[in-house]
Design a protein around this motif. Structure first.
Motif, PDB file in Angstrom:
ATOM      1  N   SER A 177      29.598 -33.429  18.527  1.00 23.78           N
ATOM      2  CA  SER A 177      29.448 -32.164  17.803  1.00 23.78           C
ATOM      3  C   SER A 177      30.266 -31.110  18.554  1.00 23.78           C
ATOM      4  CB  SER A 177      27.981 -31.750  17.725  1.00 23.78           C
ATOM      5  OG  SER A 177      27.802 -30.610  16.900  1.00 23.78           O
ATOM      6  N   PRO A 178      30.941 -30.208  17.838  1.00 19.29           N
ATOM      7  CA  PRO A 178      31.770 -29.210  18.522  1.00 19.29           C
ATOM      8  C   PRO A 178      30.945 -28.138  19.218  1.00 19.29           C
ATOM      9  CG  PRO A 178      31.761 -28.781  16.172  1.00 19.29           C
ATOM     10  CD  PRO A 178      31.046 -30.090  16.372  1.00 19.29           C
ATOM     11  N   SER A 179      31.412 -27.681  20.351  1.00 15.00           N
ATOM     12  CA  SER A 179      30.739 -26.603  21.084  1.00 15.00           C
ATOM     13  C   SER A 179      30.999 -25.267  20.394  1.00 15.00           C
ATOM     14  CB  SER A 179      31.261 -26.540  22.519  1.00 15.00           C
ATOM     15  OG  SER A 179      32.617 -26.098  22.525  1.00 15.00           O
ATOM     16  N   PRO A 180      30.176 -24.256  20.662  1.00 17.36           N
ATOM     17  CA  PRO A 180      30.432 -22.924  20.096  1.00 17.36           C
ATOM     18  C   PRO A 180      31.820 -22.400  20.449  1.00 17.36           C
ATOM     19  CG  PRO A 180      28.233 -23.020  21.039  1.00 17.36           C
ATOM     20  CD  PRO A 180      28.914 -24.303  21.419  1.00 17.36           C
ATOM     21  N   GLY A 181      32.237 -22.572  21.690  1.00 18.30           N
ATOM     22  CA  GLY A 181      33.548 -22.086  22.115  1.00 18.30           C
ATOM     23  C   GLY A 181      34.693 -22.797  21.413  1.00 18.30           C
ATOM     24  N   TYR A 200      27.848 -16.364  20.500  1.00 14.12           N
ATOM     25  CA  TYR A 200      26.403 -16.613  20.562  1.00 14.12           C
ATOM     26  C   TYR A 200      25.801 -16.839  19.176  1.00 14.12           C
ATOM     27  CZ  TYR A 200      25.696 -16.204  25.544  1.00 14.12           C
ATOM     28  OH  TYR A 200      25.694 -16.464  26.903  1.00 14.12           O
ATOM     29  N   ALA A 201      26.404 -16.248  18.146  1.00 12.86           N
ATOM     30  CA  ALA A 201      25.955 -16.536  16.787  1.00 12.86           C
ATOM     31  C   ALA A 201      26.188 -18.011  16.460  1.00 12.86           C
ATOM     32  CB  ALA A 201      26.690 -15.644  15.789  1.00 12.86           C
ATOM     33  N   LEU A 202      27.359 -18.500  16.833  1.00 18.14           N
ATOM     34  CA  LEU A 202      27.653 -19.922  16.655  1.00 18.14           C
ATOM     35  C   LEU A 202      26.694 -20.792  17.468  1.00 18.14           C
ATOM     36  CD1 LEU A 202      31.561 -19.803  16.843  1.00 18.14           C
ATOM     37  CD2 LEU A 202      30.215 -20.464  14.845  1.00 18.14           C
ATOM     38  N   ALA A 203      26.409 -20.361  18.695  1.00  8.17           N
ATOM     39  CA  ALA A 203      25.508 -21.126  19.561  1.00  8.17           C
ATOM     40  C   ALA A 203      24.126 -21.258  18.929  1.00  8.17           C
ATOM     41  CB  ALA A 203      25.409 -20.454  20.924  1.00  8.17           C
ATOM     42  N   ASP A 204      23.619 -20.166  18.380  1.00 10.26           N
ATOM     43  CA  ASP A 204      22.286 -20.197  17.775  1.00 10.26           C
ATOM     44  C   ASP A 204      22.253 -21.075  16.527  1.00 10.26           C
ATOM     45  OD1 ASP A 204      21.048 -18.580  19.669  1.00 10.26           O
ATOM     46  OD2 ASP A 204      21.542 -16.731  18.606  1.00 10.26           O
ATOM     47  N   LEU A 222      29.087 -32.958  23.397  1.00  5.35           N
ATOM     48  CA  LEU A 222      29.578 -31.644  22.998  1.00  5.35           C
ATOM     49  C   LEU A 222      31.069 -31.587  23.283  1.00  5.35           C
ATOM     50  CD1 LEU A 222      26.497 -30.071  24.559  1.00  5.35           C
ATOM     51  CD2 LEU A 222      27.161 -29.504  22.213  1.00  5.35           C
ATOM     52  N   ASP A 223      31.850 -31.398  22.232  1.00 14.37           N
ATOM     53  CA  ASP A 223      33.301 -31.349  22.396  1.00 14.37           C
ATOM     54  C   ASP A 223      33.720 -29.945  22.792  1.00 14.37           C
ATOM     55  OD1 ASP A 223      33.933 -34.019  21.888  1.00 14.37           O
ATOM     56  OD2 ASP A 223      33.754 -33.717  19.736  1.00 14.37           O
ATOM     57  N   CYS A 224      34.311 -29.817  23.988  1.00 15.84           N
ATOM     58  CA  CYS A 224      34.631 -28.512  24.588  1.00 15.84           C
ATOM     59  C   CYS A 224      36.089 -28.398  25.029  1.00 15.84           C
ATOM     60  CB  CYS A 224      33.730 -28.272  25.802  1.00 15.84           C
ATOM     61  SG  CYS A 224      31.979 -28.492  25.537  1.00 15.84           S
ATOM     62  N   PRO A 225      37.058 -28.785  24.200  1.00 17.66           N
ATOM     63  CA  PRO A 225      38.459 -28.593  24.604  1.00 17.66           C
ATOM     64  C   PRO A 225      38.805 -27.136  24.866  1.00 17.66           C
ATOM     65  CG  PRO A 225      38.323 -30.104  22.753  1.00 17.66           C
ATOM     66  CD  PRO A 225      36.954 -29.512  22.926  1.00 17.66           C
ATOM     67  N   LYS A 244      36.809 -16.106  33.763  1.00 17.33           N
ATOM     68  CA  LYS A 244      35.688 -15.302  33.252  1.00 17.33           C
ATOM     69  C   LYS A 244      35.440 -15.604  31.770  1.00 17.33           C
ATOM     70  CE  LYS A 244      36.420 -11.429  36.456  1.00 17.33           C
ATOM     71  NZ  LYS A 244      36.871 -10.009  36.565  1.00 17.33           N
ATOM     72  N   ILE A 245      36.521 -15.797  31.033  1.00 14.32           N
ATOM     73  CA  ILE A 245      36.392 -16.090  29.600  1.00 14.32           C
ATOM     74  C   ILE A 245      35.689 -17.421  29.373  1.00 14.32           C
ATOM     75  CG2 ILE A 245      37.710 -16.674  27.524  1.00 14.32           C
ATOM     76  CD1 ILE A 245      39.810 -14.621  28.498  1.00 14.32           C
ATOM     77  N   ILE A 246      36.132 -18.466  30.060  1.00 21.94           N
ATOM     78  CA  ILE A 246      35.506 -19.773  29.811  1.00 21.94           C
ATOM     79  C   ILE A 246      34.115 -19.863  30.423  1.00 21.94           C
ATOM     80  CG2 ILE A 246      37.725 -20.923  29.523  1.00 21.94           C
ATOM     81  CD1 ILE A 246      37.297 -22.191  32.295  1.00 21.94           C
ATOM     82  N   ALA A 247      33.837 -19.046  31.437  1.00 19.00           N
ATOM     83  CA  ALA A 247      32.476 -19.010  31.985  1.00 19.00           C
ATOM     84  C   ALA A 247      31.505 -18.524  30.916  1.00 19.00           C
ATOM     85  CB  ALA A 247      32.414 -18.120  33.214  1.00 19.00           C
ATOM     86  N   VAL A 248      31.932 -17.558  30.105  1.00 17.08           N
ATOM     87  CA  VAL A 248      31.091 -17.073  29.001  1.00 17.08           C
ATOM     88  C   VAL A 248      30.904 -18.187  27.963  1.00 17.08           C
ATOM     89  CG1 VAL A 248      30.928 -15.409  27.108  1.00 17.08           C
ATOM     90  CG2 VAL A 248      31.731 -14.666  29.354  1.00 17.08           C
ATOM     91  N   ASN A 249      31.962 -18.952  27.700  1.00 16.85           N
ATOM     92  CA  ASN A 249      31.848 -20.072  26.767  1.00 16.85           C
ATOM     93  C   ASN A 249      30.809 -21.085  27.234  1.00 16.85           C
ATOM     94  OD1 ASN A 249      34.020 -18.746  25.598  1.00 16.85           O
ATOM     95  ND2 ASN A 249      35.179 -20.610  25.209  1.00 16.85           N
ATOM     96  N   VAL A 250      30.812 -21.375  28.539  1.00 14.25           N
ATOM     97  CA  VAL A 250      29.830 -22.319  29.079  1.00 14.25           C
ATOM     98  C   VAL A 250      28.425 -21.731  29.013  1.00 14.25           C
ATOM     99  CG1 VAL A 250      29.090 -23.588  31.127  1.00 14.25           C
ATOM    100  CG2 VAL A 250      31.517 -23.472  30.551  1.00 14.25           C
ATOM    101  N   GLU A 251      28.305 -20.443  29.264  1.00 17.10           N
ATOM    102  CA  GLU A 251      26.996 -19.794  29.163  1.00 17.10           C
ATOM    103  C   GLU A 251      26.457 -19.883  27.743  1.00 17.10           C
ATOM    104  OE1 GLU A 251      27.745 -15.868  30.557  1.00 17.10           O
ATOM    105  OE2 GLU A 251      28.051 -16.489  32.644  1.00 17.10           O
TER     106      GLU A 251
END
Length: 401
Positions: A177-181, A200-204, A222-225, A244-251
């Motif tokens: 399944s694709p990750s939010p990022g 975060y909308a996608l994450a929820d 989780l597919d996270c390319p 910093k950008i990808i750290a938010v994606n992981v969060e």
């Protein structure tokens, strides 16, 4: 999640070649001229059974449905979620504008499905039954053994055929399944106030699918390319800002799976399955610490292609967190060369000697059927490569005893 306790286990990244009939039905459905969903469903079910049998025959331990019922690994969500009626992006294909001769050569590999809309409204589920159907088809192909105190550890995740007989050599079943990022990387934000709000909308929303996959008994991949490939979206910033950008994606990813057990999840990170030069890829050493903050127990990443084949050395300087597993690619998913099993074994041993045999599962760099209709590796060669992966793992297991 199974570990390589007695031998090196094998898996792959998720997508596998689709039969021509499935691609034909998917194209017809996407164009609106299909009108034959029953025929598509039957063709997909047959395709899943086929790729399952081929994975078993090749000797792959941790198998899946090959993403046979999806047009791709990410953007199929536009048919399942609201909010994606925005401006269509130009087809991406496999173009390399910096290298026009290469771009012309690679144009033949472009998928007919690669043109994607921006997010223009609130993201929510509009076709949850489609996600349920994906899961149901996969469950119909296999029955997953339920955990019981009366069942020995080795049988907890045994996969069984429809008649209940054990499928020799198969240890576990995963579903992607694709990750939010990753969704946000392809489907640009034209609606939410900030990209983080969109993320975060996608994450929820996607949390529902993640939970359903785990509840069905599968290991969730989780597919996270996005964590590696998004670097191309920010060519003018330094590595510190990119981190910093990808750290938010992981969060955001961790937020979406916060209630799921880490040992029922793995994540795949990569630099894409295109045949380009990859000279601008962000080095693994620059992002690996952020990848390891992901909640999933295992991390899958390329380790066989010529641009990243040397990065096994990264693990000499990076301490693998307690309980984590790595799934390095030890066969290249873009080349029609069939790796010799001894080379595969050498690659596996390099990783295992650093992080420990139990913490390594041998995998592939990326998918072999990333987009329906795009064929880079001959289908017959795909299965030869996976068989070589399995043989290499057997050789490595003997060396690591």
């Amino acid at each position: 999640m199974r570990r390589s306790t007695t031998r090196i286990l094998t898996t792959h990244t998720g997508s596998l070649p689709r039969p021509a009939k499935v691609v034909e039905y998917l194209l017809a459905e996407k164009s609106g001229s299909g009108g034959n969903s029953a025929a598509l469903d039957l063709a997909v079910r047959d395709a899943i059974a086929g790729v399952l049998a081929k994975q078993v025959a090749a000797g792959i331990d941790v198998v899946n449905d090959g993403e046979q019922g999806r047009t791709d690994y990410t953007v199929h969500v536009i048919d399942r979620l609201t909010g994606f009626e925005g401006t269509l992006a130009p087809p991406r294909g496999t173009g390399e504008p910096e290298f026009p001769e290469l771009a012309a050569l690679l144009s033949q590999f472009a998928s007919p499905f690669q043109r994607w809309p921006a997010c223009s409204g609130k993201v929510a589920w509009k076709d949850w039954p489609a996600a349920e159907a994906d899961i149901a088809r996969s469950k119909a192909a296999m029955t997953i053994g339920e955990r019981s105190d009366a069942v020995p550890e080795s049988a907890f995740t045994r996969v069984f055929a429809r008649d209940g007989t054990a499928m020799a050599g198969v240890e576990e079943y995963f579903m992607t399944s694709p990750s939010p990022g990753q969704i946000a990387r392809y489907l640009k934000n034209d609606y939410y106030k900030t990209d983080e709000e969109y993320l975060y909308a996608l994450a929820d929303v996607m949390a529902r699918e993640y939970r359903a996959i785990v509840d069905a008994g599968f290991v969730l991949q989780l597919d996270c390319p996005d964590l590696a490939m998004s670097r191309a979206l920010y060519p003018n910033i330094g590595i510190d800002e990119y981190r910093k950008i990808i750290a938010v994606n992981v969060e955001a990813l961790n937020h979406s799976v916060r209630d799921l057990p880490p040992d029922r999840m793995r994540m795949h990170v990569c630099w894409g399955s295109t045949l380009g030069p990859h000279h601008g890829d962000v080095p693994l050493k620059d992002i690996v610490d952020i990848l390891l903050t992901g909640r999933p127990q295992a991390v899958s990443f390329p380790g066989a292609n010529p641009r990243h084949g040397h990065e096994w050395k990264v693990w000499q300087d990076v301490k693998l967190p307690e309980g984590k597993i790595i799934i390095p690619g030890v066969i290249d998913s873009t080349s029609n060369f069939v790796e010799h099993p001894e080379l595969v074994a050498d690659r596996i041993v390099q990783y295992a000697q650093i992080v420990g045999r139990d913490n390594v599962i041998a995998g592939a760099d990326c998918g072999f059927g990333t987009f329906a209709g795009r064929v880079q590796v001959d289908t017959k060669i795909v299965w030869m490569k996976l068989a070589s992966l399995a043989e290499g793992a057997r050789l490595a297991s003997k060396q690591l005893r």
